[in-house]
Design an enzyme around this catalytic site. Structure first.
Site, short mmCIF file in Angstrom:
data_model
loop_
_atom_site.label_atom_id
_atom_site.label_comp_id
_atom_site.label_asym_id
_atom_site.label_seq_id
_atom_site.Cartn_x
_atom_site.Cartn_y
_atom_site.Cartn_z
N CYS A 3 0.76 -0.82 -0.44
CA CYS A 3 -0.01 -0.09 0.24
C CYS A 3 0.76 1.11 -0.20
O CYS A 3 1.50 1.69 0.69
CB CYS A 3 -1.41 -0.05 0.75
N CYS A 6 0.39 3.36 3.33
CA CYS A 6 1.12 2.82 4.33
C CYS A 6 2.70 2.79 4.20
O CYS A 6 3.41 3.03 5.29
CB CYS A 6 0.48 1.21 4.21
N ASP A 29 -0.22 16.34 -2.32
CA ASP A 29 -0.63 15.78 -3.71
C ASP A 29 0.42 15.93 -3.78
O ASP A 29 1.26 17.14 -3.93
CB ASP A 29 -1.62 16.08 -3.21
N HIS A 45 -4.61 1.26 8.18
CA HIS A 45 -4.80 0.91 6.58
C HIS A 45 -6.08 0.92 6.88
O HIS A 45 -6.71 -0.56 7.75
CB HIS A 45 -3.91 -0.25 6.25
N HIS A 98 -8.08 8.34 2.19
CA HIS A 98 -7.44 9.70 2.78
C HIS A 98 -8.52 11.15 2.01
O HIS A 98 -9.37 10.34 1.16
CB HIS A 98 -6.26 9.52 1.16
P1 AMP Z 1 -7.74 8.85 -5.46
O1 AMP Z 1 -7.33 9.04 -6.85
O2 AMP Z 1 -8.50 9.80 -4.81
O3 AMP Z 1 -7.63 7.41 -4.81
O4 AMP Z 1 -6.49 10.24 -5.06
C1 AMP Z 1 -4.98 9.80 -4.71
C2 AMP Z 1 -4.17 10.64 -4.28
O5 AMP Z 1 -3.06 10.63 -4.50
C3 AMP Z 1 -3.90 11.11 -6.53
O6 AMP Z 1 -4.31 12.59 -5.78
C4 AMP Z 1 -2.52 11.32 -6.64
O7 AMP Z 1 -2.08 12.74 -7.43
C5 AMP Z 1 -2.07 10.74 -4.98
N1 AMP Z 1 -0.80 10.83 -4.63
C6 AMP Z 1 -0.74 9.88 -5.28
N2 AMP Z 1 0.93 9.33 -4.93
C7 AMP Z 1 1.27 10.27 -4.48
C8 AMP Z 1 2.51 10.65 -3.50
N3 AMP Z 1 3.73 9.55 -3.96
N4 AMP Z 1 2.60 11.37 -2.31
C9 AMP Z 1 1.85 12.37 -2.29
N5 AMP Z 1 0.86 12.15 -3.61
C10 AMP Z 1 0.39 11.03 -4.14
ZN ZN Z 2 -1.95 1.24 3.58
#
Ligand code: AMP
Ligand code: ZN
Length: 112
Positions: A3, A6, A29, A45, A98
């Protein structure tokens, strides 16, 4: 468990933290959709909103206590949006609960 969030909690993947306590982590983000785009997650988680139940909802309440403090620290005095995508129809891409905090501009008047 494989994950991404995580791994961020565990420090195996770097993040730009804006808030942390024993139960919650907030970080920027990586692909911001607004001038301010922060993700607030429980350290434990929970897969999505669908995974919230009586045993773990206290951390969700705690997240919602943290959100206004984070928003204030980010200077979001003119408002902001809180979003949680749950499941495929909502395009949830990371299966660890999240909450997006989006702000710093006038956001779209539609949500879907
Ligand atoms: P969701 O599409 O609602 O599941 O949102 C997931 C979010 O995680 C997206 O807006 C991605 O840009 C963000 N994301 C993915 N990988 C990372 C990372 N390593 N660090 C920060 N944000 C991330
Ligand atoms: Zn997790």
């Amino acid at each position: 468990m494989d994950c991404l969030f995580c791994k961020i909690v565990n420090g195996d993947i770097p993040s730009t933290k804006v808030y942390e306590d024993e139960k919650v982590l907030a970080f920027r983000d990586i692909n911001p959709q607004a001038p301010t785009h922060i993700l607030v997650i429980p350290k434990e988680h929970i897969p999505s909103v669908d995974g919230i139940n009586a045993d773990n909802s206290a951390v969700v309440a705690h997240i919602f206590e943290c959100i206004p403090k984070i928003a204030a620290a980010e200077g979001l005095t003119n408002g902001y949006r809180v979003v949680s995508n749950c499941g495929d129809d909502a395009c949830q891409s990371v299966k660890h609960l999240h909450f997006h905090i989006l702000g710093g501009k006038q956001l779209a008047d539609t949500m879907a």
